[in-house]
Structures are given as structure tokens and as C-alpha cells.
Scaffold this active site. Structure first.
Site, PDB file in Angstrom:
ATOM      1  N   ARG A  57       0.943  -1.201   0.101  1.00 22.75           N
ATOM      2  CA  ARG A  57      -0.023  -0.002  -0.176  1.00 22.75           C
ATOM      3  C   ARG A  57       0.957   1.058   0.072  1.00 22.75           C
ATOM      4  O   ARG A  57       0.355   2.294  -0.364  1.00 22.75           O
ATOM      5  CB  ARG A  57      -0.999   0.093   1.289  1.00 22.75           C
ATOM      6  CG  ARG A  57      -0.205   0.418   2.379  1.00 22.75           C
ATOM      7  CD  ARG A  57      -1.346   0.098   3.723  1.00 22.75           C
ATOM      8  NE  ARG A  57      -2.519   0.688   3.306  1.00 22.75           N
ATOM      9  CZ  ARG A  57      -3.551   0.829   4.174  1.00 22.75           C
ATOM     10  NH1 ARG A  57      -3.765  -0.319   4.916  1.00 22.75           N
ATOM     11  NH2 ARG A  57      -4.884   1.304   3.721  1.00 22.75           N
ATOM     12  N   GLU A  69     -10.784  -1.034   3.001  1.00 25.57           N
ATOM     13  CA  GLU A  69     -11.914  -1.431   2.279  1.00 25.57           C
ATOM     14  C   GLU A  69     -13.096  -1.137   3.233  1.00 25.57           C
ATOM     15  O   GLU A  69     -14.294  -1.040   2.882  1.00 25.57           O
ATOM     16  CB  GLU A  69     -11.919  -2.814   1.402  1.00 25.57           C
ATOM     17  CG  GLU A  69     -11.767  -3.857   2.594  1.00 25.57           C
ATOM     18  CD  GLU A  69     -11.643  -5.163   1.822  1.00 25.57           C
ATOM     19  OE1 GLU A  69     -12.571  -5.314   0.805  1.00 25.57           O
ATOM     20  OE2 GLU A  69     -11.121  -6.162   2.173  1.00 25.57           O
ATOM     21  N   GLU A  85       2.263  -2.194   9.445  1.00 25.78           N
ATOM     22  CA  GLU A  85       2.803  -1.222   8.305  1.00 25.78           C
ATOM     23  C   GLU A  85       2.260   0.102   8.679  1.00 25.78           C
ATOM     24  O   GLU A  85       3.149   1.319   8.328  1.00 25.78           O
ATOM     25  CB  GLU A  85       2.329  -1.713   6.982  1.00 25.78           C
ATOM     26  CG  GLU A  85       0.620  -1.283   6.712  1.00 25.78           C
ATOM     27  CD  GLU A  85      -0.360  -1.931   7.240  1.00 25.78           C
ATOM     28  OE1 GLU A  85      -1.605  -1.938   7.306  1.00 25.78           O
ATOM     29  OE2 GLU A  85       0.032  -2.976   8.120  1.00 25.78           O
ATOM     30  N   ASP A  86       1.319   0.375   9.258  1.00 29.87           N
ATOM     31  CA  ASP A  86       0.947   1.694   9.708  1.00 29.87           C
ATOM     32  C   ASP A  86       1.793   2.313  10.834  1.00 29.87           C
ATOM     33  O   ASP A  86       2.075   3.544  10.867  1.00 29.87           O
ATOM     34  CB  ASP A  86      -0.503   1.923  10.028  1.00 29.87           C
ATOM     35  CG  ASP A  86      -1.016   0.772  11.106  1.00 29.87           C
ATOM     36  OD1 ASP A  86      -0.028  -0.048  11.469  1.00 29.87           O
ATOM     37  OD2 ASP A  86      -2.100   0.862  11.598  1.00 29.87           O
TER      38      ASP A  86
END
Length: 736
Positions: free
Chosen positions: A539, A556, A643-644
Site C-alpha cells: 500500500r 476497504e 505497516e501503519d
């Protein structure tokens, strides 16, 4: 008449005889009587009254201001120049650019041989190379080679001096006379001259060296590095000592020095003269000759008093409380106190003639240091008093920037060295001097992204520009079913309704192929499907399809209204260097566990904005993918919930600023958790254990905790007030 002429002739003859008899011996001493004018000039001065002078010293000694045991400056210069046999090396003549064409700029370190001695400092340098994004274990891919032989200390009197380096490097098939090699060195030469002799032939290798003389430095080829101690941190490093409340800029002392005084040998003349500027009030200059084995044998009349005064002041206290710090040369040109002064925000006053300053190819030292002259020491106090307070503060701020950007750890010193070499390979795509000397610095301004400052999120204000007025929405779809759920359809409709949306990209990270175009909703903006690799780090890949400055990262199952998106984007345009979003988390220090913790509790402080609904600049995609090493991205993918956090840590490390939380509807948090619970995604115990572990591993890699906490939340004006809806710019924020 004849008699008169005879008397005149006899008088003239007698005068000549008397002159020759009484003054001829002195006349013969002049050069024009000797007939050897050239030799007389070379032997100047010829002391005509030598016999009348008491023989305190030979005339040859009187011609030198240095220690009489040292060779003349001309002899020292000749010795330095004789060391480098490849003094004409340039990148164009001694570097094979073709090795860098296929695989780019890759760096290979020689494998370490068994029982090969390795100092702590050189071990850190090799580790830094392997931690960099340029490292490759395959020599066939390498553009640059680094020896595993420790070449830092080339003083043959040192216990860390490595013998027979010439034989060892020439036996390697990769050596190739040093071509495309980088050699690190901190100490060269030995007593008494301390020349730049390394004790082996470097061939055509690039030399990254501390205490570099400008005479032997090869501009555009060699690199001058700082002298750093063996306990210098591997990564991270201690932050500088200048804080926001450090006002006024001028401190208790104007000018300080505390250090060794050499009684004999090279470097002694400068330090022996420092006592002349000491006034005991605002100028403190303390020296001690109590060092070395034979200091008592050579001590002078000042030694005892100097040693007593030396103990009256604490060195760290002087650094904290002084505006300027004198950095004189030692035995060699560089010294540890140079980095100590930078860290302490004590403006360095350099007294080291002929020193090529560290990373001078990139750093503008005129903004952070005062370069003095050893022979004009007495002018230093008056020069320091003339610096205006505004400029003093600017100098101090620049010392902190340079310390944090390039010198606070071995990693930063080594990575700066590599980046300077990489810039030489493609000059048209290299960093400008502006990028090297402005926050956040050259290491964090990737030329592969752009060489224009206005393209980065840090310089809009300086250039009077602003980011683009549209954003790109990037929705990550990872549903196992591979079908379009109702939440993502509603999300696409809400995002496409924003007046600021330029396009929507859907990152399809499912095993099954994406639905055909007819299944996707009709939108007023372009909708593009990108096939992902089913990795969480995908992402943050710098996709070419992203053409706007702003990226709205979405999951999503995120639920947002058009008004929320519009307001968040308006806020982001005022803070383009930060992450601006809705869902927040925070970190804390767990004193019992002695580690960092991660929490989702609703508190006044936030330090993390989840990237499931957040705006940020597209440049951070390039930093995430190209700046961070592969190992960190693999860590993100392996932990599955990290990842964030890594993106927040990266942005905080770059900007030194916290993220910004914007208004969200109260039911939003509950809705997200309910959806995740129904989907089987929300697993509180394992999820939080993974994020705890991820946060601490990232702190270990960065060397410190980069996250910054904040209590700021931005809401639109009047959005909760009981006033007419017509007066509210975002009237739908409170509606479901």
C-alpha cells in the site's frame, strides 16, 4: 700645477689604501663581492654579526616558529604530498562507472577472515554498510567495494595497527588496484610528524578519512569524515542539547576550551598559546599538560598552575553554558571535540589550518561554524563578540540540524559517505546544496523522487508554494472472498463525491482476480484497479498512477462521509509534511516491562494515525520503499499488523512532528470494530502483542523512539454549535 696634481693623486691613493685596510674585510662579506649571488639568496639570512651574538640558538632554529625538533613546513608539505601516489585520481579516471549501470549503486563488503582483528569502530562501519539500502552480498552486482581489513588506525605505535595490509589486499581478486573501492581511515601517521601515510598503497581507491589536509584531499574523489570515538552509537544517537526554550541564544560564557596541552611536537604551538585569551570571566581557556608518560620530564613553568585551574571546571558544564567552543587542532587536524560542540549547540571556532572539513562537498559550514586562523588566535574573542544574537541563534540551530542529520551515529556518517558517492554517478540527478543544508537533510531528500525542492512536502512555505488542490484515494482491498462488499461500494461513492478527489485507485490484494469493470460502481472520477502482491507493504509502494501530491490511504471497510474527507483534506493542505487522519493510537513507556507499549485507549494524547483513513504526501511512498532497507519491509509483512506503525515512525523520524487528528463521527470507531469482529479480523490479544513487538523492533532499528505525542485535534468551526445549518461549512459531519 704639476705639484698640485701630484698631491691630489697621492691623497686619493692614500684614501683607497686606508679604506681597503680598515673596511675591506667587511666589504668582502657582501654578496656582490663574492660573485655567488644565487647561493647568497638561498642561504639568507647570512648573519654578519654572528661573532658578536651570544650563541643561544643556531640561526637555522631562529627561522622557524615551530618546535625545533620538527621539520620545516616545506618538508612537512612534501612528506604529505609524497604519500598519495594517485594524487591525480578523479571519478572520471579512477572509477569504473560501467559496474553501476546494470544493478545500480550496490555496495559489497569483503567477507571477514577468521581470526582477523577488527576494532569496535570498524565493526560499526561494516554493520552500517550492511544496514543500508545499498548493500548486496553478491560481488557481481557491486558498484562499490569495502575492505573487511581494519584500516581505521594506521599509527604503527597503536595496538590496533594491522600488519601486512598490502599483501592481504593484493591477494584478493576483487582489488583491481583499488578501483571502485572505498577505504575508511581515522588515524594516519605517527610521532613526531603524523603525516598522512597509511602504511600501504591505496592505489585508485576512494579515501574516506578524518583529519584530511586540503593539500592531499582530492576534490570530487575523496571524502573527509569526522573523527568519532569508539563509543559513538551505531544508530539513532543522542539528540542535540538545544531546545525550544533555549532563549536567549548567548549563554553564561562567550568562549570556552578545556583540553590537553602538548608541550612538544606537532600541534603544540596552537594549544600552548590558548592561555593568552583566558580572562576567567566570560572566556575560559583551560589546558593541562598532565597526560602521557613523560609529561613531568617536559613540563614548563605553567604546568602546575594550569593543572590546578583545569580541575575547577566541569567540561560538560562548560559545553552547556557557552556560546562558542574553541576546536583547536591536536596532533592531527581533527578532534573529538568537534562533534561534541555540534551536539551541545556550542558554535565551533575552528583553529586547524589546512583542515578539509567533514563532508565539505555537501555541507555549508559557513552556516554552523567559525573558521579561524591559528596565527590570529588573539583576534578570536573580538570576532566572537561581534556576532549578532540573531546570527548566533541561526548558527546554533544549524549545529543541531547537522548533528542530527549527519553526525549523531555511525550509521549516519557512513550513509552520508555513500550518498555523496552515489550523487557523483549521476550529477544531473544529484541533490542540490540546498537539500543538503536544509531540514530534513540530504539523506531524507531522495534525488530519485525529485531534485527540485518544491516537489517535497517540507519546503512549500520557504518557496511560497502549496501542494496540489486534488488528492488520489488509494483503497486497499484484501477480502478473502474476492467480491465487492457493500462497505467498499459505499466508500467509493463517498470519496468520488468529494470536490477535491482527482482519481480512485483500488489496490487489489486478493488471491482471486478482481471483478470485471461492469461490477464496479459508476463514479465521476477515474477508477483504476492495481494488482497487488498480497503484501501489507504494497500500500506504500510509489505507484506511477499517483500523480497528485496528496494520497488518501483507505481500508476497504472504512466508513467516511464526503464532508469528513473534504475537511481532512483542507487540514492536510495546511500541514503537508504530516499525516492527517481520523483513527488514532498512542505509545507509552512501560516501566515494569522496560519496553515501549502500544494502546488504542481513548486519551488526550495521540502519536499514531492509522493509515486505514489518513492523508499524507506521496513522497512518503518513495521514502518507505526506497529509503528503508528491505529487512524492515519484510518485518512489516511477516508480523501482519505493522505497516501503519512503520509509516508513522518514518514520518515522525523525518519531520520530528506529531500527526494530526481531525473530526470523526462518534459512531465511526465502534462501526469499524464491529465490522472487523464480524469479519474475523479483530483478534485483540494477538493483534496487540504483534503491534507491541513491532513498535519495539522499529525502535531498535532507528536507535531511538521517533514518535512524537500531541494533544491537538482540529475540528471545523461551528460544526457542533447550535446555529443554522446554512452557517456550517461541513453540515453532514454529525449525520450517520
Amino acid at each position: 700645477m704639476q705639484t698640485r696634481k701630484k698631491y691630489i693623486f697621492l691623497t686619493f691613493l692614500a684614501s683607497w689604501l686606508l679604506l681597503f685596510f680598515f673596511g675591506g674585510d667587511q666589504l668582502r662579506r657582501f654578496a656582490f663581492f663574492s660573485g655567488r649571488k644565487g647561493e647568497a639568496r638561498r642561504n639568507w639570512p647570512r648573519w654578519t654579526d654572528r661573532s658578536l651574538l651570544k650563541s643561544f640558538a643556531d640561526p637555522e632554529e631562529l627561522q622557524s616558529d615551530e618546535d625545533p625538533s620538527l621539520p620545516s613546513p616545506q618538508a612537512q608539505r612534501a612528506a604529505r604530498l609524497s604519500v598519495s601516489k594517485s594524487s591525480r585520481c578523479r571519478m572520471e579516471t579512477c572509477f569504473d562507472f560501467s559496474r553501476c549501470e546494470e544493478h545500480g549503486f550496490k555496495v559489497f563488503t569483503y567477507p571477514q577472515e577468521k581470526d582477523q582483528p577488527l576494532s569496535e569502530s570498524y565493526g560499526k562501519i561494516l554493520t552500517s554498510v550492511k544496514r543500508s539500502r545499498y548493500y548486496t552480498p553478491n560481488p557481481e552486482e557491486a558498484c562499490l567495494f569495502i575492505l573487511s581489513i581494519d584500516t581505521l588506525d594506521r599509527d604503527h605505535l597503536s595496538g590496533q595497527y594491522v600488519q601486512n595490509v598490502d599483501e592481504k589486499i593484493r591477494s584478493s581478486p576483487l582489488w583491481n588496484d583499488g578501483r571502485n573501492h572505498l577505504i575508511f581511515n581515522l588515524y594516519s601517521g605517527t610521532w613526531p610528524n603524523y603525516t598522512e601515510d597509511l602504511g600501504f598503497d591505496i592505489g585508485q581507491a576512494i579515501l574516506a578519512k578524518a583529519s584530511f589536509y586540503t593539500e592531499t584531499f582530492r576534490p570530487g574523489f575523496d571524502i573527509s569524515i569526522p573523527l568519532f570515538p569508539k563509543d559513538h552509537p551505531q544508530c539513532g544517537g543522542e539528540r542535540g542539547w538545544l531546545y525550544q526554550d533555549s532563549i536567549p541564544p548567548k549563554k553564561k560564557y562567550l568562549l570556552v576550551f578545556k583540553g590537553k596541552r602538548y608541550l612538544t611536537g606537532i600541534g603544540s604551538s596552537t594549544r600552548n598559546a590558548l592561555h593568552h585569551i583566558h580572562n576567567g570571566k566570560d572566556i575560559i581557556s583551560l589546558t593541562t599538560c598532565k597526560h602521557g608518560k613523560d609529561w613531568q620530564k617536559h613540563k614548563d613553568t605553567r604546568c602546575d598552575k594550569d593543572n590546578v585551574d583545569y580541575e575547577k571546571f566541569d567540561y560538560q558544564e562548560l559545553l552547556h553554558n557557552s556560546t562558542f567552543c574553541i576546536v583547536p587542532r591536536g596532533r592531527r587536524l581533527g578532534s573529538f571535540r568537534f562533534l561534541e560542540a555540534l551536539k551541545a549547540a556550542c558554535i565551533p571556532v575552528l583553529l586547524s589550518d589546512g583542515w578539509e572539513l567533514p563532508f565539505s562537498e555537501a555541507i555549508d559550514w559557513g552556516k554552523a561554524a567559525v573558521v579561524g586562523n591559528e596565527k590570529l588566535l588573539l583576534q578570536v574573542p573580538s570576532a566572537a563578540r561581534c556576532v549578532h544574537p540573531e546570527r548566533v541563534l541561526a548558527f546554533q540551530q544549524q549545529t543541531q540540524f547537522l548533528w542530527d542529520a549527519y553526525f549523531s551515529s555511525v550509521d549516519k556518517i557512513v550513509h552520508t559517505t555513500l550518498e555523496i558517492i552515489k550523487d557523483r554517478l549521476l550529477p544531473h540527478r544529484s541533490r542540490s546544496r540546498f537539500l543538503w543544508n536544509e531540514l530534513p537533510g540530504g539523506l531524507l531528500a531522495l534525488p530519485d523522487f525529485s531534485t527540485h525542492p518544491e516537489d517535497f512536502p517540507f519546503y512549500y512555505l520557504q518557496h511560497g508554494s502549496s501542494p496540489s488542490e486534488k488528492f488520489t484515494a488509494l483503497i486497499r482491498a484484501g477480502s478473502p472472498s474476492g467480491s465487492l462488499s457493500q462497505p467498499i461500494l459505499r466508500l467509493i461513492q463517498a470519496i468520488s463525491g468529494s470536490q477535491y478527489c482527482a482519481q480512485i485507485l483500488v489496490l487489489w490484494s486478493c488471491e482471486k482476480p478482481p471483478p470485471p469493470s461492469g461490477k464496479w460502481p459508476q463514479t465521476t472520477v477515474p477508477l483504476t484497479i492495481i494488482q497487488g502482491r498480497r503484501k501489507l507493504s504494497d500500500r506504500f509502494f510509489p505507484y506511477a498512477a499517483i500523480r497528485t501530491d496528496a494520497v488518501l490511504s483507505l481500508d476497504e471497510h472504512t466508513t467516511l462521509s464526503t464532508s469528513e474527507v473534504d475537511f481532512a483534506f483542507v487540514v492536510w493542505r495546511s500541514f503537508p509534511e504530516r499525516i492527517v487522519g481520523f483513527f488514532t493510537r498512542s505509545h507509552f513507556w512501560d516501566a515494569e516491562q522496560r519496553r515501549w507499549g502500544y494502546t488504542s485507549r481513548w486519551t488526550n494524547e495521540i502519536s499514531i494515525v492509522l493509515t486505514g483513513a489518513a492523508f499524507y504526501h506521496r513522497y512518503y511512498h518513495s521514502l518507505f520503499t526506497e529509503y528503508l532497507p528491505l529487512g524492515l519491509r519484510e518485518l512489516v509483512d511477516s508480523l501482519g499488523a505493522c505497516e501503519d506503525i512503520l509509516m508513522n515512525v518514518l514520518v515522525a523520524a523525518v519531520t520530528k512532528l506529531p500527526p494530526i487528528k481531525v473530526t470523526q463521527r462518534k459512531q465511526q470507531e465502534a462501526t469499524a470494530q464491529q465490522v472487523n469482529a464480524r469479519r474475523g479480523v479483530w483478534r485483540p490479544p494477538s493483534h496487540f502483542y504483534q503491534r507491541h513487538d513491532c513498535l519495539n523492533q522499529l525502535v531498535d532499528w532507528f536507535g531511538s523512539m521517533p514518535l512524537v505525542s500531541s494533544q491537538l485535534r482540529l475540528d471545523p468551526v461551528l460544526f457542533k454549535d447550535q446555529v443554522s445549518v446554512l452557517r456550517k461549512k461541513y453540515p453532514r459531519l454529525e449525520k450517520p
